[in-house]
Design a protein around this motif. Structure first.
Motif, PDB file in Angstrom:
ATOM      1  N   VAL A 124      43.074  39.974  37.061  1.00 26.78           N
ATOM      2  CA  VAL A 124      43.138  41.120  36.146  1.00 26.78           C
ATOM      3  C   VAL A 124      43.976  42.243  36.745  1.00 26.78           C
ATOM      4  O   VAL A 124      44.774  42.894  36.057  1.00 26.78           O
ATOM      5  CB  VAL A 124      41.720  41.613  35.818  1.00 26.78           C
ATOM      6  N   ALA A 125      43.793  42.503  38.037  1.00 31.47           N
ATOM      7  CA  ALA A 125      44.577  43.554  38.695  1.00 31.47           C
ATOM      8  C   ALA A 125      46.062  43.223  38.657  1.00 31.47           C
ATOM      9  O   ALA A 125      46.907  44.106  38.426  1.00 31.47           O
ATOM     10  CB  ALA A 125      44.104  43.737  40.134  1.00 31.47           C
ATOM     11  N   GLU A 126      46.422  41.984  38.888  1.00 36.64           N
ATOM     12  CA  GLU A 126      47.823  41.573  38.844  1.00 36.64           C
ATOM     13  C   GLU A 126      48.384  41.729  37.439  1.00 36.64           C
ATOM     14  O   GLU A 126      49.535  42.179  37.249  1.00 36.64           O
ATOM     15  CB  GLU A 126      47.969  40.133  39.321  1.00 36.64           C
ATOM     16  N   LEU A 127      47.585  41.376  36.422  1.00 35.23           N
ATOM     17  CA  LEU A 127      48.053  41.520  35.046  1.00 35.23           C
ATOM     18  C   LEU A 127      48.276  42.980  34.691  1.00 35.23           C
ATOM     19  O   LEU A 127      49.254  43.346  34.012  1.00 35.23           O
ATOM     20  CB  LEU A 127      47.046  40.887  34.078  1.00 35.23           C
ATOM     21  N   ARG A 128      47.347  43.895  35.123  1.00 38.30           N
ATOM     22  CA  ARG A 128      47.514  45.316  34.868  1.00 38.30           C
ATOM     23  C   ARG A 128      48.741  45.861  35.570  1.00 38.30           C
ATOM     24  O   ARG A 128      49.472  46.705  35.035  1.00 38.30           O
ATOM     25  CB  ARG A 128      46.274  46.067  35.334  1.00 38.30           C
ATOM     26  N   SER A 129      48.993  45.377  36.792  1.00 38.96           N
ATOM     27  CA  SER A 129      50.157  45.833  37.549  1.00 38.96           C
ATOM     28  C   SER A 129      51.437  45.405  36.849  1.00 38.96           C
ATOM     29  O   SER A 129      52.392  46.181  36.721  1.00 38.96           O
ATOM     30  CB  SER A 129      50.116  45.279  38.964  1.00 38.96           C
ATOM     31  N   ASP A 130      51.437  44.184  36.350  1.00 36.84           N
ATOM     32  CA  ASP A 130      52.631  43.697  35.632  1.00 36.84           C
ATOM     33  C   ASP A 130      52.819  44.456  34.322  1.00 36.84           C
ATOM     34  O   ASP A 130      53.956  44.753  33.923  1.00 36.84           O
ATOM     35  CB  ASP A 130      52.489  42.208  35.351  1.00 36.84           C
TER      36      ASP A 130
END
Length: 253
Positions: free
Chosen positions: A238-244
């Motif tokens: 989820v953190a990676e998706l938000r960062s992207d």
């Protein structure tokens, strides 16, 4: 039908057909033994009838043993594997041996009728009850009416067997005859084994239950760790998706 199952031998077919009748005869013998002991005012005619029935039951078990031995392929192996059956036949239907014969008859019939998986538990539980019942009957038979005897009823004999088998021994009831002392010796010897087995069985059961609880706790802990790892992995995704999603789009070439 499962074709891999072996067909029953002639001896096994005979045993299957005679298990229930022999169980009934064994129980009947114990009832007659108790009747002869507790009915202190029995007429000679009734006592003679019970003796004849006793001999007839012994003869039935003798015939059954002889047939099973004859139907066995390896007869020496059959004798080695069925010592209880052999004892039932060898112990004659005489008065001093009625206690032994009553125990052997019922235990032999029960041993044949019970399933192998439950045989040990059933055998031991029945043996425990038989020890108390039959030794109480034998003690009552030996002590009732004897000079200076403390036994006035079967309840006194049953109380004696309970305090003796538990090694309490209050001393309010004690044997005054030779036969009564012999029965006491048998009960004290068997009582030690009975109590040891009961304690061992209870200890084993408690350990097994504790092990089951420990195993369940270990499985729950493993599942919890797996869930925590999965949650961490999801949080990372989820953190990676938000960062992207927060990055500005790349400029066109």
């Amino acid at each position: 039908m499962n074709t891999s199952e072996r067909p029953l031998t002639r001896r096994q077919q005979w045993e299957r057909a005679t298990n229930l009748p022999l169980m009934v005869l064994a129980v009947l013998f114990v009832i007659m033994y108790a009747w002869r002991v507790l009915d202190t005012d029995a007429s000679p005619r009734l006592d003679t009838s019970l003796v004849l029935a006793d001999v007839a039951i012994w003869a039935a078990f003798f015939i059954d043993f002889a047939v099973r031995l004859w139907l066995s392929g390896d007869r020496m192996r059959f004798l080695r594997k069925h010592p209880l059956d052999l004892l039932v036949v060898l112990v004659p239907p005489f008065r001093p041996l009625r206690l032994l014969r009553a125990s052997l008859l019922l235990l032999d019939a029960l041993n044949r009728a019970t399933h192998p998986r439950t045989r040990l538990v059933t055998f031991v539980a029945t043996s425990s009850v038989l020890i108390l019942l039959l030794t109480s009957l034998a003690f009552f038979d030996a002590e009732y009416g004897a000079p200076e005897s403390k036994i006035e009823s079967f309840g006194d004999a049953l109380w004696w067997s309970m305090v003796t088998v538990t090694t309490v021994g209050f001393g309010d009831v004690y044997p005054v005859t030779t036969e009564g002392r012999l029965v006491s010796l048998i009960l004290m010897t068997l009582g030690i084994g009975l109590i040891s087995f009961a304690i061992g069985t209870m200890t084993s059961w408690v350990v097994e239950q504790l092990k089951t609880v420990d195993d369940a706790a270990d499985r729950a802990e493993i599942m919890l760790r797996e869930l925590v790892d999965e949650v961490k992995a999801l949080r990372t995704e989820v953190a990676e998706l938000r960062s992207d999603a927060g990055r500005p789009p790349a400029p066109p070439d």
